[in-house]
Design a protein around this motif. Structure first.
Motif, PDB file in Angstrom:
ATOM      1  N   MET B 416     -17.236   9.263  13.843  1.00  0.00           N
ATOM      2  CA  MET B 416     -18.080   9.020  12.674  1.00  0.00           C
ATOM      3  C   MET B 416     -18.543   7.562  12.569  1.00  0.00           C
ATOM      4  N   SER B 417     -18.010   6.699  13.433  1.00  0.00           N
ATOM      5  CA  SER B 417     -18.289   5.262  13.315  1.00  0.00           C
ATOM      6  C   SER B 417     -19.341   4.807  14.314  1.00  0.00           C
ATOM      7  N   ASN B 418     -20.150   3.869  13.913  1.00  0.00           N
ATOM      8  CA  ASN B 418     -21.145   3.272  14.814  1.00  0.00           C
ATOM      9  C   ASN B 418     -20.623   1.988  15.455  1.00  0.00           C
ATOM     10  N   LEU B 419     -19.394   1.674  15.177  1.00  0.00           N
ATOM     11  CA  LEU B 419     -18.869   0.352  15.534  1.00  0.00           C
ATOM     12  C   LEU B 419     -18.993   0.051  17.029  1.00  0.00           C
ATOM     13  N   SER B 420     -18.693   1.053  17.871  1.00  0.00           N
ATOM     14  CA  SER B 420     -18.672   0.786  19.314  1.00  0.00           C
ATOM     15  C   SER B 420     -20.050   0.400  19.840  1.00  0.00           C
ATOM     16  N   SER B 421     -21.076   0.773  19.105  1.00  0.00           N
ATOM     17  CA  SER B 421     -22.431   0.453  19.578  1.00  0.00           C
ATOM     18  C   SER B 421     -22.884  -0.942  19.126  1.00  0.00           C
ATOM     19  N   MET B 422     -22.068  -1.609  18.354  1.00  0.00           N
ATOM     20  CA  MET B 422     -22.481  -2.917  17.828  1.00  0.00           C
ATOM     21  C   MET B 422     -22.056  -4.032  18.781  1.00  0.00           C
ATOM     22  N   ASP B 423     -23.049  -4.755  19.290  1.00  0.00           N
ATOM     23  CA  ASP B 423     -22.778  -5.784  20.296  1.00  0.00           C
ATOM     24  C   ASP B 423     -22.390  -7.128  19.691  1.00  0.00           C
ATOM     25  N   ARG B 424     -22.688  -7.303  18.441  1.00  0.00           N
ATOM     26  CA  ARG B 424     -22.578  -8.641  17.857  1.00  0.00           C
ATOM     27  C   ARG B 424     -21.157  -9.198  17.972  1.00  0.00           C
ATOM     28  N   GLU B 425     -21.087 -10.454  18.335  1.00  0.00           N
ATOM     29  CA  GLU B 425     -19.820 -11.181  18.309  1.00  0.00           C
ATOM     30  C   GLU B 425     -20.062 -12.452  17.495  1.00  0.00           C
ATOM     31  N   TYR B 426     -19.260 -12.669  16.487  1.00  0.00           N
ATOM     32  CA  TYR B 426     -19.419 -13.877  15.672  1.00  0.00           C
ATOM     33  C   TYR B 426     -19.131 -15.110  16.503  1.00  0.00           C
ATOM     34  N   SER B 427     -19.899 -16.169  16.272  1.00  0.00           N
ATOM     35  CA  SER B 427     -19.658 -17.452  16.942  1.00  0.00           C
ATOM     36  C   SER B 427     -18.731 -18.304  16.080  1.00  0.00           C
TER      37      SER B 427
END
Lengths: 412, 552
Positions: B416-427
């Motif tokens: 149910m989560s979209n998390l794995s598709s999120m590429d963003r990494e905080y700097s």
């Protein structure tokens, strides 16, 4: 000098609407208040008989000498107990610092009567209300024990029967439940007094709890008055159950408070029903709050190992002293001259009210200022929500309990 | 003695400094021009480190009656986590909801130099401030609770002007020594006292006759018009209820364009999709934040493990108490002002709901574009203890670490989560924004959250290493007001911190109606209700630092 809005710390209600006049070391309560309040201000008057100077074994000495002697006793102690804690927040803070430094056990004079309430909170949690909510919101208030009205004399005028409420409705059902007769209350038009033919209040509460339990049966032998009280609660919009744990037998108090909690929580499923436990007449709410935020534990707390430990059986101060498990007692009692230790140790330090008459077993006595008279301070009310300021309205050279405790701490 | 930090790699987003090598000077309590220091100053080579201002937690429950109730109920946690004192530190206990001294030490050890209690009841303000005064090492402040108090609701019912409401709000801020205003389940906590079990944002409370939207509207406007820097801090209606994201978006709209801060928004970002009728609405919420520039939010990330929830929201704490673990709970009605509820919780990674909550929080972090408008919190201790921040930072900065964790969660939650598709990494720069610069800015702490000359010398120095979590858990050096308080993650000096407040001006005639209200209905006199600066210092134990209010 005249002072308004003065707070009385002599009972857990902490009434702060008092007018007080001060003439040198004489203080007079001008408000038409309760005997309990009156007693606090009468007791605060300093006379030629008051102790204004520290004493070592009954003989006057300087503050420095007394501090040095107290520090010596602490240094020589194998296990010390700090108790009483009938004091304001600042003195309690300093008492905990000293307890930690000296690896002491710390407890309140009313420690034993606090245990049941603490245990129920730890195991189940509670449903509670506060004084102003009860005053404005309640349409049914049930008091378990007529003695509550004697212990908290202004409860009736301030909370039970206010002249006005937020809803505009001052009509409410006030029920006092007891197992002993009370002709005054029986003839009181404003109160429904239920004299129950039961052996104890605890049984009455047990029966009430049974009625709310999912397995309750109409066949069970329940006192008709209890059934009636239950019906009143169910017919109310905001019912308040009031008790003070000191009226329950020590060995059954925890079970009784558990029954009250279960009853309220079960009733909460459909109605608003809340508890209003009353205590704090010797500052135990203040001491317990400080203990909980500073150590993470309610009283009693032991620092024997360096880290705080809470065990209400092993570290009960009164029992430790009775069984000679401690060799030094530091007793702190600043509100009333009557609050002397029940049990002593081999060596004893008292930081006390200047009119206190110390037992001969006391090695060092520090007369200190009375919070709310001689010193500013803060005290926590019975509902453990409101903290009231205690004002300084009289000038003299008495040190504060906090100051004395700090001096002992520094001397170690 | 003056100190020069030599060769530091600086992250100071307030001045757009993103990793530049510079020296930093410390003179007394302030940051000074490093070049102005004489050669005999103490010099510390930190060329293998990077430097940020001291971190600021803008939402952490560290003081007040509900925290003490939580400490009492979490007896097992305290017994399992008690610690000795030493020549510097006092003893204490607790992991989920630590004792006061312990909380201060743990914050300082992570490089935090300020924390703000978001739920100060006016009547309980003295106790909250006392507890915070006994929380050493960091500066403190509080947001005082309004919006369920009978006085405000009566004013609204009587059609009081916005100006009169502003006076009341300003009076409460002054009387309670706080820096902001918080509203919790606007009108809902009050309605619960009348046995109303739910109140939606546009629903008229039968008890008060007003809607939550109206309350949020007048309070957000009051805060704005008084010139209080921190926007109204809003715990929205329907916390924890599937489908509540619509309520949350409606609550944003209630502010009608004036600044508004939505707190622990993760708990308010739930949809009703899927077989379990519980889904992520992080995308809709993030989109709403991105679109509405007047909106800020802190996340209230959950972490797996035992904690305890402490909230003013009696209505929703009662609603959620059956999910608590262990099975014990407290609710309390308080002084015609507010309430509180305490329910222990164990968040489990194999629970579908808990796993999705974890994912929703991270999805919000990763989908809100502007790090100046989303803040790193766990709503301590409600989502997790604040000591989990280094782990949370690693989740935000390292996608593979994040996805590894996701792969161990309840399988349906993963689906149910979209998390794995999120590429963003905080700097590091973005982390510095959300934990330092942005909190200082939104709280109006002009001399904190940055490293410019003249700023208060609250400085955290991290030694560079591959393990981000370890790096943020144990800074090499922490300075508080110029004093070195932590070295290599250990306390070396204890300090007290101050209390940050605002004192907006108001028409003193508001005390006439307040006096009547107190005399008729309250159990404390008006004079004794108010906390003065000297009482704060002499009795409560914390010096007050006042910050200006700038009217629009």
């Amino acid at each position: 000098m005249q002072f308004k809005h003065i707070t009385c710390p002599q009972c857990g209600l902490l009434c702060d609407d008092l007018d007080v006049s001060v003439d040198d070391q004489d203080v007079t309560l001008n408000s038409n208040s309760s005997p309990v309040c009156q007693q606090f201000f009468v007791d605060a008057r300093l006379t030629a008989k008051s102790a204004l100077q520290p004493q070592i074994k009954g003989k006057p000495c300087t503050l420095d000498e007394a501090v040095a002697y107290a520090a010596k006793l602490h240094a020589a102690s194998k296990q010390s107990v700090i108790s009483g804690l009938i004091a304001d927040v600042q003195a309690c803070r300093s008492a905990f610092a000293l307890a930690e430094k000296t690896h002491s056990v710390i407890d309140h004079a009313n420690g034993q009567s606090m245990r049941a309430s603490t245990a129920v909170m730890q195991r189940y949690g509670e449903v509670r209300t506060t004084l102003a909510e009860a005053r404005n919101r309640a349409d049914c208030i049930i008091l378990f024990g007529a003695a509550i009205l004697e212990k908290f004399p202004r409860l009736r005028s301030r909370i039970l029967q206010p002249k006005e409420t937020l809803s505009g409705d001052t009509e409410r059902k006030i029920i006092v439940v007891d197992v002993v007769e009370n002709t005054d209350l029986a003839n009181d038009e404003d109160i429904d007094f239920f004299h129950l033919p039961l052996a104890s209040l605890e049984i009455a509460i047990q029966q009430l709890q049974y009625l709310a339990s999912p397995c309750a049966s109409t066949e069970t032998d329940i006192d008709p008055s209890i059934r009636l009280i239950h019906q009143h609660i169910l017919a109310s919009n905001y019912s308040v159950l009031t008790w003070t744990a000191t009226l329950f037998a020590k060995n059954t108090a925890e079970q009784t408070l558990q029954n009250l909690t279960f009853f309220i929580k079960e009733t909460m499923k459909t109605k608003r029903c809340v508890g209003l436990p009353l205590s704090g007449s010797r500052g135990e709410i203040t001491a317990n709050q400080v203990s909980t935020w500073q150590t993470g534990f309610p009283l009693p707390v032991a620092f024997s190992s360096g880290a705080p430990e809470h065990n209400p059986v092993i570290y009960d101060a009164e029992t430790m002293l009775k069984n000679s498990e401690a060799d030094l007692l530091t007793w702190i009692s600043t509100y009333s001259s009557d609050d002397t230790p029940k049990q002593y140790a081999n060596a004893n330090i008292v930081i006390g009210h200047p009119n206190m008459k110390c037992d001969q077993t006391v090695d060092v006595f520090f007369p200190v200022g009375i919070p709310g008279i001689d010193q500013r301070g803060l005290a926590c009310r019975t509902d453990a929500v409101a903290t009231l300021p205690l004002h300084s309205i009289r000038k003299n050279d008495l040190p504060s309990a906090d100051h004395v405790l700090n001096l002992i701490f520094q001397a170690l | 003695m003056a100190i020069k930090l030599v060769g530091a790699q600086i992250y100071d987003p307030m001045h757009q400094i993103d990793g530049k090598k510079m020296d930093i000077g410390i003179d007394q309590e302030k940051i000074c021009d490093a070049d102005s220091l004489t050669p005999d100053c103490e010099s510390i080579d930190i060329s293998d480190c990077f430097v940020m201002a001291g971190a600021i937690d803008l939402h952490t429950h560290i003081g007040g009656g509900k925290v003490n109730i939580a400490r009492t109920m979490m007896i097992e946690d305290h017994q399992a986590h008690s610690h000795h004192g030493d020549h510097q530190c006092r003893s204490g206990s607790g992991h989920a909801v630590p004792s006061t001294f312990t909380a201060g030490y743990r914050y300082a050890e992570m490089g935090y130099t300020a924390g703000f209690e978001p739920a100060v009841l006016p009547v309980n303000a003295r106790q909250a401030h006392m507890e915070m005064a006994d929380t050493p090492m960091i500066d403190k402040g509080g947001y005082v609770l309004l919006g369920n108090d009978d006085f405000l609701l009566q004013m609204m019912r009587d059609g009081a002007s916005q100006s009169a409401i502003n006076d009341y709000v300003a009076w409460v801020l002054n009387a309670s020594q706080c820096i902001g205003i918080k509203v919790v389940n606007a009108g809902g906590v009050h309605a619960f006292k009348f046995n109303q079990r739910r109140l939606d944002v546009d629903e008229v409370s039968t008890a008060s006759g007003v809607t939550p939207r109206q309350i949020v509207n007048v309070l957000s406007r009051a805060v704005y018009e008084l010139g209080v820097t921190h926007p109204l801090h809003v715990h929205a209606s329907n916390l924890g209820v599937p489908g509540n994201f619509e309520t949350t978006i409606a609550t944003m709209g209630a502010a009608e364009g004036v600044p508004i801060h939505l707190t622990h928004i993760q708990f308010h970002s739930y949809g009703t999709e899927g077989d379990m009728k519980f889904s992520s609405a992080a995308c809709e919420i993030a989109e709403a934040i991105n679109k509405n520039k007047n909106v800020t939010a802190d996340v209230g990330q959950i972490m797996f493990g035992q904690t305890v929830t402490t909230s003013g929201d009696t209505m929703m704490q009662y609603y959620g108490h059956e999910h608590g673990s262990p099975k014990k709970w407290t609710v309390m009605d308080i002084e015609c002002e507010m309430g509180c509820g305490v329910v222990p919780f164990r968040y489990r990674d194999k629970s579908f709901v808990n796993a999705l909550q974890w994912s929703i929080g991270l999805e919000i972090f990763l989908q809100v574009n502007d790090p100046w408008r989303v803040f790193l919190t766990t709503d301590h201790p409600n989502g997790a203890p604040f000591t989990s921040y280094p782990h949370l930072i690693k989740l935000l900065m390292n996608r593979s670490f994040r996805n590894d964790h996701l792969s161990n969660l309840h399988p349906e939650a993963q689906r149910m989560s979209n998390l794995s598709s999120m590429d963003r990494e905080y700097s590091l720069y973005e982390i510095a924004i959300m934990t330092r610069s942005a909190p200082a800015k939104i709280l109006g702490l002009a001399d904190q959250g940055h490293l410019a000359i003249g700023a208060t010398a609250n400085i955290t120095v991290y030694r560079k290493q591959d393990d981000i979590e370890k790096m943020f858990a144990q800074p090499a050096y922490v300075f508080k007001n110029g004093t070195l308080i932590v070295k290599d993650g250990k306390i070396v000096e204890t300090v007290r911190g101050v209390t940050h407040v605002v004192k907006p001006e108001y028409d003193k005639s508001i005390e006439k109606s307040l006096g009547t209200y107190f005399d008729k209905f309250q159990t404390i006199s008006l004079d004794n209700f108010k906390i003065s600066n000297d009482e704060m210092e002499e009795c409560i134990g914390s010096r007050v630092v006042e910050h200006p209010c700038t009217k629009p």
